[in-house]
Design a protein around this motif. Structure first.
Motif, mmCIF file in Angstrom:
data_model
loop_
_atom_site.group_PDB
_atom_site.id
_atom_site.type_symbol
_atom_site.label_atom_id
_atom_site.label_comp_id
_atom_site.label_asym_id
_atom_site.label_seq_id
_atom_site.Cartn_x
_atom_site.Cartn_y
_atom_site.Cartn_z
ATOM 1 N N CYS A 51 68.683 41.742 51.921
ATOM 2 C CA CYS A 51 69.276 43.039 51.603
ATOM 3 C C CYS A 51 69.285 43.180 50.075
ATOM 4 O O CYS A 51 69.056 42.213 49.347
ATOM 5 C CB CYS A 51 70.690 43.129 52.161
ATOM 6 N N CYS A 108 76.981 42.694 54.271
ATOM 7 C CA CYS A 108 76.750 44.139 54.443
ATOM 8 C C CYS A 108 76.157 44.466 55.817
ATOM 9 O O CYS A 108 75.626 43.606 56.505
ATOM 10 C CB CYS A 108 75.833 44.670 53.343
ATOM 11 N N HIS A 153 71.642 43.433 48.035
ATOM 12 C CA HIS A 153 72.660 42.603 47.360
ATOM 13 C C HIS A 153 72.113 41.214 47.037
ATOM 14 O O HIS A 153 72.347 40.679 45.960
ATOM 15 C CB HIS A 153 73.907 42.466 48.239
ATOM 16 N N CYS A 159 74.728 37.728 53.562
ATOM 17 C CA CYS A 159 75.498 38.786 52.927
ATOM 18 C C CYS A 159 76.349 39.465 53.989
ATOM 19 O O CYS A 159 76.002 39.461 55.176
ATOM 20 C CB CYS A 159 74.559 39.794 52.277
ATOM 21 N N PHE A 175 72.448 43.803 56.118
ATOM 22 C CA PHE A 175 72.135 42.425 56.450
ATOM 23 C C PHE A 175 72.368 42.205 57.939
ATOM 24 O O PHE A 175 71.525 41.690 58.652
ATOM 25 C CB PHE A 175 73.021 41.457 55.641
HETATM 26 ZN ZN LIG Z 1 73.843 42.782 51.544
#
Ligand SMILES: [Zn+2]
Length: 136
Positions: free
Chosen positions: A99, A84, A101, A82, A87
């Motif tokens: 994470c 983010c 997501h 991911c 992550f």
């Molecule tokens: Zn994420």
């Protein structure tokens, strides 16, 4: 908890959810026990329809996005990757494997609980660079 068992648990719960066609109260409790706040946030993203599956035509390429509060997150579920910060900092640090997501995407895929967005292949490169740009 080891990273392996986190994924295994998520997969196991998803299998049950798939056979039930929904998340049961028991699934929810288990997910919360395993992932805590991460599951709360994942569930919120699911309920708010922030998990998007982009399908590009005619190639059929698939890109998963979770729309966040400040930006969109590009996921590569096969690689359990991911874009983010969560992550990047924690997963790479091996503190947390998934994470929120990725948790949301996995549940979304199993339960067909996502927004499907179809785009033409011509837009693929520009959309991808938008999504990737947000990661730097
Ligand atoms: Zn994420």
């Amino acid at each position: 908890m080891s990273e392996k068992s986190e994924i295994d648990l998520l997969n196991a719960i998803c299998r049950v959810a798939k056979s039930e066609g929904k998340l049961t109260g028991r699934n929810l409790t288990e997910l919360y026990e395993v992932f805590g706040q991460r599951f709360t946030k994942a569930f919120e993203a699911l309920r708010e329809n922030r998990v998007k599956k982009y399908v590009f035509r005619p190639s059929g390429k698939v890109v998963w996005i979770v729309v966040g509060r400040e930006r969109d997150y590009l996921l590569m579920p096969e690689a359990e990757f991911c874009t983010c910060d969560d992550f990047y900092f924690r997963v790479l640090d091996r503190q947390v494997h998934l994470c929120y997501h990725l948790i949301a995407q996995k549940v979304a895929r199993v339960l067909d609980w996502f927004d499907m967005v179809e785009e033409h292949d011509e837009l693929y490169d520009s959309l991808m660079s938008e999504w990737k740009k947000a990661t730097v």
